[in-house]
Design a protein around this motif. Structure first.
Motif, PDB file in Angstrom:
ATOM      1  N   THR A 140      35.722  44.601  34.389  1.00 12.06           N
ATOM      2  CA  THR A 140      35.737  43.588  33.617  1.00 12.06           C
ATOM      3  C   THR A 140      33.949  43.811  33.157  1.00 12.06           C
ATOM      4  N   GLY A 141      33.633  44.162  33.932  1.00 11.13           N
ATOM      5  CA  GLY A 141      31.877  44.434  33.885  1.00 11.13           C
ATOM      6  C   GLY A 141      31.630  45.885  33.197  1.00 11.13           C
ATOM      7  N   MET A 142      32.673  46.834  33.542  1.00 11.73           N
ATOM      8  CA  MET A 142      32.639  48.253  33.004  1.00 11.73           C
ATOM      9  C   MET A 142      32.851  48.308  31.573  1.00 11.73           C
ATOM     10  N   ASN A 160      37.972  42.670  43.431  1.00 13.78           N
ATOM     11  CA  ASN A 160      36.849  43.187  43.512  1.00 13.78           C
ATOM     12  C   ASN A 160      37.082  44.446  42.464  1.00 13.78           C
ATOM     13  N   ILE A 161      38.072  45.045  42.467  1.00 21.12           N
ATOM     14  CA  ILE A 161      38.304  46.263  41.569  1.00 21.12           C
ATOM     15  C   ILE A 161      38.313  45.469  40.034  1.00 21.12           C
ATOM     16  N   GLN A 193      45.966  44.867  32.330  1.00 22.42           N
ATOM     17  CA  GLN A 193      46.428  44.619  31.078  1.00 22.42           C
ATOM     18  C   GLN A 193      47.733  43.801  31.019  1.00 22.42           C
ATOM     19  N   ALA A 194      48.496  43.524  31.977  1.00 21.82           N
ATOM     20  CA  ALA A 194      49.693  42.713  32.065  1.00 21.82           C
ATOM     21  C   ALA A 194      49.367  41.134  31.647  1.00 21.82           C
ATOM     22  N   THR A 216      38.381  53.283  40.609  1.00 23.26           N
ATOM     23  CA  THR A 216      38.347  51.994  39.933  1.00 23.26           C
ATOM     24  C   THR A 216      39.812  51.515  39.668  1.00 23.26           C
ATOM     25  N   TYR A 217      40.756  52.012  40.429  1.00 15.97           N
ATOM     26  CA  TYR A 217      42.274  51.712  40.260  1.00 15.97           C
ATOM     27  C   TYR A 217      42.302  50.783  41.258  1.00 15.97           C
ATOM     28  N   SER A 218      43.709  49.853  41.145  1.00 13.61           N
ATOM     29  CA  SER A 218      44.243  49.053  42.247  1.00 13.61           C
ATOM     30  C   SER A 218      44.832  49.649  43.193  1.00 13.61           C
ATOM     31  N   PRO A 219      45.054  48.895  44.338  1.00 14.01           N
ATOM     32  CA  PRO A 219      45.375  49.770  45.670  1.00 14.01           C
ATOM     33  C   PRO A 219      46.866  50.248  45.470  1.00 14.01           C
TER      34      PRO A 219
END
Length: 396
Positions: free
Chosen positions: A345-347, A339-340, A289-290, A173-176
């Motif tokens: 936001t849904g989780m 997509n992540i 969060q930024a 669930t983290y960014s690339p």
């Protein structure tokens, strides 16, 4: 021996003249004080006349002790007891401190002066050492996220590359950018344990974050307050319990986006808003969060010293999309980061979890089904937005 209680050029000029006296603060002259020289008669008779031996010794005293005994604006700075041997022209080995009750050796006086002159540097060393010790003591701690999420993804990257970390059962669930950094770290440090590699990388970013904080404070503060202000600000950041637990204790990666967020603010203060928006885009590419920093740049657009086009805000999503392009090389979508974040936001439906900040009053205003609770939530939402709007208008 000549005993001087007050060593000031104004007194010396008076005593060099025959029959000279001590100048009063309000004007006029007074008779020579008997405690300044041994014998009132010698002073009145001109023992301190110009060219005399006593006058030469007084001038020698003036050259030896210019800083501690010189007057400021006509006033005597400090009262000191100076013992001087006129016969052999040598100052006594022992000098007394300001109170005159204890002897102070030369080496002790030099050490005391060195400590006073370098007290800020010593304070820097103490704070840095204390923070390093606390972080070292926090390293054995293992949080659930580090043990069951970050370490699992890192081990998968080490064994099978970035594609292995994206397996459905691992729930990445983290960014690339995390994938790129961990892949590089696994190649450079193959023999380092997983926990040490993850926490070591976060600690490195924390040191860089402290450097950026110092530059930020130095840019924001006036010159006369920079030394103390930079020390105080960096000490608060370096010894912050939030920083200690988040990085050294839990091994989280929030310090990654924090570093680039602070760089964005630093560049904004240096009248480089375009580069600041680029750093904001990198911060958003690390973590969503930024986004809370975006209103600051909107205020700078209206009230900043340097004007810039509104189209520069497009660099923020542009940088985020650029960080996703390498994911196409392993068969993923170029919009991987989008997509992540949509999945996050849904989780995580709450805007804050167990933190009593300003956003806690929002609640579930947009998803509230009960009418009464929804009214309070909507009221809190409106008050929060109104408060932020009033602050922005005041600044602009």
């Amino acid at each position: 021996k000549v005993r001087l209680l007050r060593a000031a050029p104004s007194l010396w000029r008076e005593f060099r003249r025959p029959g000279g006296g001590c100048a009063r603060p309000g004007g006029g002259h007074a008779a020579s004080p008997p405690h300044l020289v041994r014998g009132r008669k010698n002073a009145r008779a001109g023992a301190f006349r110009r060219g005399g031996k006593a006058a030469a010794e007084i001038r020698r005293l003036q050259r030896l002790f210019p800083a501690g005994n010189a007057p400021l604006n006509g006033r005597v700075c400090q009262i000191r007891l100076l013992c001087y041997n006129v016969s052999d022209n040598r100052p006594s080995a022992l000098r007394r401190n300001n109170r005159g009750n204890r002897p102070m050796m030369k080496w002790e006086e030099k050490l005391r002066g060195w400590l006073i002159d370098h007290v800020l540097w010593l304070a820097w060393a103490a704070v840095l050492a204390l923070g390093a010790f606390l972080r070292w003591s926090y390293l054995p701690n293992l949080a659930a996220d580090l043990e069951f999420m970050n370490s699992t993804w890192y081990d998968a990257i080490r064994e099978g590359g970035m594609k292995a970390a994206l397996a459905p059962e691992l729930l990445y669930t983290y960014s690339p950018l995390h994938l790129y950094l961990w892949r590089l770290e696994s190649l450079l440090l193959p023999g380092v344990s997983t926990y040490a590699a993850l926490k070591g990388c976060s600690l490195l970013f924390e040191v860089l974050n402290l450097i950026v904080v110092h530059s930020l404070l130095k840019t924001a503060l006036p010159k006369e307050k920079q030394s103390w202000g930079c020390f105080l600000g960096c000490a608060l950041v370096w010894l912050s319990p939030v920083m200690l637990w988040n990085v050294a204790g839990w091994g989280q990666t929030d310090i990654f986006y924090t570093l680039f967020a602070l760089l964005a603010v630093l560049l904004l203060l240096k009248d480089k808003p375009q580069w600041g928006l680029v750093c904001l885009g990198v911060a958003l590419a690390w973590k969503l969060q930024a986004v809370f920093l975006l209103p600051l740049f909107l205020i700078a657009y209206f009230a900043g010293r340097k004007r810039f086009s509104l189209f520069w805000f497009l660099t923020v999503p542009g940088v985020m999309l650029l960080t996703s392009l390498p994911m196409a090389l392993i068969g993923e979508s170029p919009l991987f980061v989008v997509n992540i974040y949509l999945g996050q936001t849904g989780m995580y439906s709450e805007i804050t979890y167990n933190c009593p900040n300003l956003y806690a009053i929002l609640g579930d205003a947009l998803q509230q089904k009960q009418a009464t609770l929804g009214m309070f939530s909507r009221t809190g939402l409106c008050l929060c937005v109104a408060s932020l709007g009033v602050a922005a208008v005041q600044i602009i």
